[in-house]
Design a protein around this motif. Sequence first.
Motif, PDB file in Angstrom:
ATOM      1  N   ALA A  50       0.824  -1.212   0.000  1.00  0.00           N
ATOM      2  CA  ALA A  50       0.000   0.000   0.000  1.00  0.00           C
ATOM      3  C   ALA A  50       0.858   1.262   0.000  1.00  0.00           C
ATOM      4  O   ALA A  50       0.600   2.216  -0.742  1.00  0.00           O
ATOM      5  CB  ALA A  50      -0.928  -0.022   1.213  1.00  0.00           C
ATOM      6  N   THR A  51       1.851   1.288   0.862  1.00  0.00           N
ATOM      7  CA  THR A  51       2.731   2.468   0.883  1.00  0.00           C
ATOM      8  C   THR A  51       3.493   2.624  -0.433  1.00  0.00           C
ATOM      9  O   THR A  51       3.704   3.742  -0.919  1.00  0.00           O
ATOM     10  CB  THR A  51       3.737   2.360   2.038  1.00  0.00           C
ATOM     11  N   LEU A  52       3.862   1.485  -1.027  1.00  0.00           N
ATOM     12  CA  LEU A  52       4.549   1.553  -2.315  1.00  0.00           C
ATOM     13  C   LEU A  52       3.634   2.144  -3.384  1.00  0.00           C
ATOM     14  O   LEU A  52       4.050   2.997  -4.177  1.00  0.00           O
ATOM     15  CB  LEU A  52       5.026   0.161  -2.723  1.00  0.00           C
ATOM     16  N   ALA A  53       2.362   1.693  -3.392  1.00  0.00           N
ATOM     17  CA  ALA A  53       1.423   2.208  -4.383  1.00  0.00           C
ATOM     18  C   ALA A  53       1.192   3.708  -4.196  1.00  0.00           C
ATOM     19  O   ALA A  53       1.110   4.465  -5.172  1.00  0.00           O
ATOM     20  CB  ALA A  53       0.099   1.437  -4.278  1.00  0.00           C
ATOM     21  N   TYR A  54       1.097   4.144  -2.930  1.00  0.00           N
ATOM     22  CA  TYR A  54       0.878   5.570  -2.684  1.00  0.00           C
ATOM     23  C   TYR A  54       2.112   6.391  -3.100  1.00  0.00           C
ATOM     24  O   TYR A  54       1.973   7.489  -3.657  1.00  0.00           O
ATOM     25  CB  TYR A  54       0.549   5.782  -1.210  1.00  0.00           C
ATOM     26  N   GLU A  55       3.277   5.849  -2.834  1.00  0.00           N
ATOM     27  CA  GLU A  55       4.493   6.544  -3.268  1.00  0.00           C
ATOM     28  C   GLU A  55       4.549   6.667  -4.786  1.00  0.00           C
ATOM     29  O   GLU A  55       4.929   7.707  -5.319  1.00  0.00           O
ATOM     30  CB  GLU A  55       5.732   5.792  -2.771  1.00  0.00           C
ATOM     31  N   ARG A  56       4.164   5.603  -5.478  1.00  0.00           N
ATOM     32  CA  ARG A  56       4.161   5.652  -6.942  1.00  0.00           C
ATOM     33  C   ARG A  56       3.160   6.674  -7.458  1.00  0.00           C
ATOM     34  O   ARG A  56       3.407   7.350  -8.451  1.00  0.00           O
ATOM     35  CB  ARG A  56       3.828   4.266  -7.512  1.00  0.00           C
ATOM     36  N   ARG A  57       2.010   6.795  -6.770  1.00  0.00           N
ATOM     37  CA  ARG A  57       1.006   7.787  -7.180  1.00  0.00           C
ATOM     38  C   ARG A  57       1.541   9.209  -6.998  1.00  0.00           C
ATOM     39  O   ARG A  57       1.365  10.066  -7.874  1.00  0.00           O
ATOM     40  CB  ARG A  57      -0.264   7.585  -6.361  1.00  0.00           C
ATOM     41  N   LEU A  58       2.190   9.443  -5.868  1.00  0.00           N
ATOM     42  CA  LEU A  58       2.771  10.765  -5.639  1.00  0.00           C
ATOM     43  C   LEU A  58       3.879  11.059  -6.656  1.00  0.00           C
ATOM     44  O   LEU A  58       4.007  12.192  -7.149  1.00  0.00           O
ATOM     45  CB  LEU A  58       3.331  10.858  -4.221  1.00  0.00           C
ATOM     46  N   ALA A  59       4.671  10.036  -6.969  1.00  0.00           N
ATOM     47  CA  ALA A  59       5.752  10.232  -7.935  1.00  0.00           C
ATOM     48  C   ALA A  59       5.199  10.561  -9.317  1.00  0.00           C
ATOM     49  O   ALA A  59       5.770  11.376 -10.048  1.00  0.00           O
ATOM     50  CB  ALA A  59       6.629   8.985  -7.999  1.00  0.00           C
ATOM     51  N   ALA A  60       4.056   9.925  -9.673  1.00  0.00           N
ATOM     52  CA  ALA A  60       3.441  10.216 -10.971  1.00  0.00           C
ATOM     53  C   ALA A  60       2.945  11.655 -11.035  1.00  0.00           C
ATOM     54  O   ALA A  60       2.882  12.256 -12.119  1.00  0.00           O
ATOM     55  CB  ALA A  60       2.286   9.247 -11.232  1.00  0.00           C
ATOM     56  N   GLN A  61       2.564  12.229  -9.883  1.00  0.00           N
ATOM     57  CA  GLN A  61       2.097  13.608  -9.829  1.00  0.00           C
ATOM     58  C   GLN A  61       3.249  14.602  -9.625  1.00  0.00           C
ATOM     59  O   GLN A  61       3.012  15.803  -9.518  1.00  0.00           O
ATOM     60  CB  GLN A  61       1.088  13.772  -8.679  1.00  0.00           C
ATOM     61  N   GLY A  62       4.479  14.097  -9.560  1.00  0.00           N
ATOM     62  CA  GLY A  62       5.622  14.968  -9.334  1.00  0.00           C
ATOM     63  C   GLY A  62       5.744  15.421  -7.903  1.00  0.00           C
ATOM     64  O   GLY A  62       6.332  16.479  -7.639  1.00  0.00           O
ATOM     65  N   ASP A  63       5.198  14.657  -6.965  1.00  0.00           N
ATOM     66  CA  ASP A  63       5.201  15.038  -5.557  1.00  0.00           C
ATOM     67  C   ASP A  63       5.969  13.997  -4.750  1.00  0.00           C
ATOM     68  O   ASP A  63       6.337  12.929  -5.256  1.00  0.00           O
ATOM     69  CB  ASP A  63       3.759  15.182  -5.054  1.00  0.00           C
ATOM     70  N   HIS A  64       6.166  14.313  -3.477  1.00  0.00           N
ATOM     71  CA  HIS A  64       6.902  13.408  -2.588  1.00  0.00           C
ATOM     72  C   HIS A  64       6.471  13.676  -1.153  1.00  0.00           C
ATOM     73  O   HIS A  64       6.252  14.825  -0.766  1.00  0.00           O
ATOM     74  CB  HIS A  64       8.415  13.631  -2.732  1.00  0.00           C
ATOM     75  N   ASN A  65       6.315  12.575  -0.373  1.00  0.00           N
ATOM     76  CA  ASN A  65       5.907  12.689   1.021  1.00  0.00           C
ATOM     77  C   ASN A  65       6.871  11.868   1.867  1.00  0.00           C
ATOM     78  O   ASN A  65       6.958  10.644   1.722  1.00  0.00           O
ATOM     79  CB  ASN A  65       4.459  12.172   1.203  1.00  0.00           C
ATOM     80  N   ARG A  66       7.579  12.541   2.747  1.00  0.00           N
ATOM     81  CA  ARG A  66       8.584  11.851   3.547  1.00  0.00           C
ATOM     82  C   ARG A  66       7.942  10.871   4.537  1.00  0.00           C
ATOM     83  O   ARG A  66       8.509   9.822   4.820  1.00  0.00           O
ATOM     84  CB  ARG A  66       9.409  12.879   4.316  1.00  0.00           C
ATOM     85  N   ALA A  67       6.766  11.217   5.059  1.00  0.00           N
ATOM     86  CA  ALA A  67       6.108  10.319   6.016  1.00  0.00           C
ATOM     87  C   ALA A  67       5.742   9.000   5.359  1.00  0.00           C
ATOM     88  O   ALA A  67       5.943   7.909   5.929  1.00  0.00           O
ATOM     89  CB  ALA A  67       4.862  10.998   6.584  1.00  0.00           C
ATOM     90  N   VAL A  68       5.180   9.058   4.151  1.00  0.00           N
ATOM     91  CA  VAL A  68       4.824   7.835   3.429  1.00  0.00           C
ATOM     92  C   VAL A  68       6.078   7.025   3.138  1.00  0.00           C
ATOM     93  O   VAL A  68       6.089   5.789   3.256  1.00  0.00           O
ATOM     94  CB  VAL A  68       4.063   8.187   2.137  1.00  0.00           C
ATOM     95  N   THR A  69       7.140   7.701   2.734  1.00  0.00           N
ATOM     96  CA  THR A  69       8.398   7.000   2.471  1.00  0.00           C
ATOM     97  C   THR A  69       8.920   6.313   3.725  1.00  0.00           C
ATOM     98  O   THR A  69       9.391   5.165   3.681  1.00  0.00           O
ATOM     99  CB  THR A  69       9.440   7.985   1.939  1.00  0.00           C
ATOM    100  N   GLY A 115      12.413   5.234  -9.135  1.00  0.00           N
ATOM    101  CA  GLY A 115      11.903   6.590  -8.956  1.00  0.00           C
ATOM    102  C   GLY A 115      12.924   7.643  -9.369  1.00  0.00           C
ATOM    103  O   GLY A 115      12.576   8.667  -9.986  1.00  0.00           O
ATOM    104  N   MET A 116      14.184   7.397  -9.040  1.00  0.00           N
ATOM    105  CA  MET A 116      15.227   8.328  -9.460  1.00  0.00           C
ATOM    106  C   MET A 116      15.352   8.365 -10.979  1.00  0.00           C
ATOM    107  O   MET A 116      15.568   9.422 -11.577  1.00  0.00           O
ATOM    108  CB  MET A 116      16.557   7.925  -8.828  1.00  0.00           C
ATOM    109  N   TRP A 117      15.209   7.210 -11.620  1.00  0.00           N
ATOM    110  CA  TRP A 117      15.263   7.172 -13.083  1.00  0.00           C
ATOM    111  C   TRP A 117      14.111   7.969 -13.687  1.00  0.00           C
ATOM    112  O   TRP A 117      14.301   8.700 -14.670  1.00  0.00           O
ATOM    113  CB  TRP A 117      15.198   5.720 -13.549  1.00  0.00           C
ATOM    114  N   GLU A 118      12.938   7.853 -13.114  1.00  0.00           N
ATOM    115  CA  GLU A 118      11.793   8.599 -13.637  1.00  0.00           C
ATOM    116  C   GLU A 118      11.984  10.105 -13.495  1.00  0.00           C
ATOM    117  O   GLU A 118      11.587  10.877 -14.376  1.00  0.00           O
ATOM    118  CB  GLU A 118      10.516   8.171 -12.913  1.00  0.00           C
TER     119      GLU A 118
END
Length: 286
Positions: A50-69, A115-118
């Motif tokens: 679940a956390t991985l999916a949420y991180e991928r969603r934020l990455a697709a939007q160009g965002d980042h959340n340290r708490a989720v990470t 994520g870094m590659w993207e």
Amino acid sequence: MKAKTVLPAVAMTAVSMVLTLAVVVMWLGTAVPWPVALVVGLGIDGGWLATLAYERRLAAQGDHNRAVTAVGWSFGLIAAGVLVAHALTAEESAGAWLAVAWLPVAAKALWLVHGMWERTALTPVALDAIRGIQQEARDEAAVARARLRAEAATEETRLTAVTEAGARVARVQAKTAQTLSEAWSTLETARQGEDTGRALTSVTSRVTPGVTPRWELPVWGPTEPVPALETAAPTLTEEALDALVDEIRHSEVPALSYREMASRFRAAGHSASEVRLRAAWKRVAA
């Protein structure tokens, strides 16, 4: 290009989840009913996923959340801890279980690399533009190097030609100087010789009757012509000077002053001392 980073991450995630679920069911199944162990294993894998999916969603939007990470890495460390604890308590194949305990953390690291590659990925158009710029820079550098090498070769050739020409001139000058020195030495020897001196003086013109002139060597070196002496202008008589002064004085109306007359007198090329000129002025003006 995207598949080169995402496929290893997906494969590592699947292996890690299956291994974590199997270890939890086998390890906790002896202490609690197997459905409970299954729920615990699915909870660990589900939270991780679940956390991985949420991180991928934020990455697709160009965002980042340290708490989720942080939560995602926590689930990965919990799964790795479960695998390590099972390996340490296992009676058989403890080394093998310990060797695969790093898989959850490795899967998380692969997703980090993806994520870094993207974030640094570029479109084919941008990549083509960059390649074109790099190629253009390489071409310009190669042309500049070739130009510098050509200029250096040309300058070397020019310096070689100048040096050789200078050496030839120096050799000619040295040879000429040697020839002149030998000729001068011969003349000096002839001048100092008694018999030769009498023979040479016999053909020179006599300046004073009864005196034999001495034959001298010609002058060897630059000479400067002596300027001719300028002949002085003839001195004017008193009558001529008075006539000139009177003529210049009355050349305009009213009559000129002494200063104007003297200026025109000398400008006309006449010569007379200041005393004589002023005396003539007084005689004319009286």
